[in-house]
Design an enzyme around this catalytic site. Structure first.
Site, mmCIF file in Angstrom:
data_model
loop_
_atom_site.group_PDB
_atom_site.id
_atom_site.type_symbol
_atom_site.label_atom_id
_atom_site.label_comp_id
_atom_site.label_asym_id
_atom_site.label_seq_id
_atom_site.Cartn_x
_atom_site.Cartn_y
_atom_site.Cartn_z
ATOM 1 N N GLY A 1 0.850 -1.184 0.000
ATOM 2 C CA GLY A 1 0.000 0.000 0.000
ATOM 3 C C GLY A 1 0.881 1.228 0.000
ATOM 4 C CG PHE B 1 -1.561 3.000 3.356
ATOM 5 C CD1 PHE B 1 -1.535 1.882 4.156
ATOM 6 C CD2 PHE B 1 -2.355 2.998 2.222
ATOM 7 C CE1 PHE B 1 -2.297 0.765 3.841
ATOM 8 C CE2 PHE B 1 -3.129 1.898 1.906
ATOM 9 C CZ PHE B 1 -3.108 0.777 2.710
ATOM 10 C CE1 TYR B 2 -0.247 -1.392 4.514
ATOM 11 C CE2 TYR B 2 0.692 -2.823 2.862
ATOM 12 C CZ TYR B 2 -0.332 -2.495 3.701
ATOM 13 O OH TYR B 2 -1.458 -3.281 3.724
ATOM 14 N N GLY B 3 4.931 2.578 5.102
ATOM 15 C CA GLY B 3 6.218 3.271 5.070
ATOM 16 C C GLY B 3 6.174 4.558 4.262
#
Length: 151
Positions: A7, A9-11
């Site tokens: 995603g 939004f991961y990291g």
């Protein structure tokens, strides 16, 4: 390998870059990446909701294009049958990621039939720890007395 799932939004987008670099030596066609987007979070990962306005989707996709280089298909995550049909009417949807388990079978009435009708694949995602606890009993206690859900 059939799918790498991440995603934006991961990291804060860094996970996409890590995946891109990890598969650089492979044929891109043999390393499909699924990138979810739309989640709003703060710098510490706190949840602030989702943003699916057309302008926001365009922005999220522009950043993914910059990191990955090509978008071949689109998929959706956790939507109902009506939203699935509306989205598919605008652009063919190839996959729906959705919670589906022995505990949560609500998708069987409307969502699965709609996906079948439209020829959309369904990817089951792991249900939330709270739902898992209902099926497996209470989570074990840790040394501090706090509980943790099943892994």
């Amino acid at each position: 390998m059939t799918l790498l799932d991440t995603g934006d939004f991961y990291g804060m987008g860094n996970n996409e870059v890590l995946l891109r670099d990890a598969i650089r030596s492979r044929l891109r066609e043999n390393a499909p990446i699924s990138v979810k987007f739309g989640v709003l979070s703060d710098a510490r990962g706190g949840w602030h909701g989702v943003d699916t306005r057309p302008a926001a989707v365009k922005n999220f996709l522009a950043y993914t294009l910059r990191r990955q280089g090509l978008i071949r298909r689109i998929g959706l995550s956790e939507v109902g049958a009506e939203t699935l049909r509306r989205a598919h009417a605008v652009h063919p949807v190839s996959d729906l990621q959705i919670e589906y388990s022995l505990v949560y079978r609500g998708i069987e009435q409307d969502i699965l039939p709609a996906a079948r009708e439209l020829g959309i694949g369904v990817t089951r995602i792991k249900c939330c720890p709270a739902a898992s606890c209902r099926a497996t009993g209470p989570p074990p206690e840790t040394e501090t007395g706090a509980t943790s859900g099943p892994a």
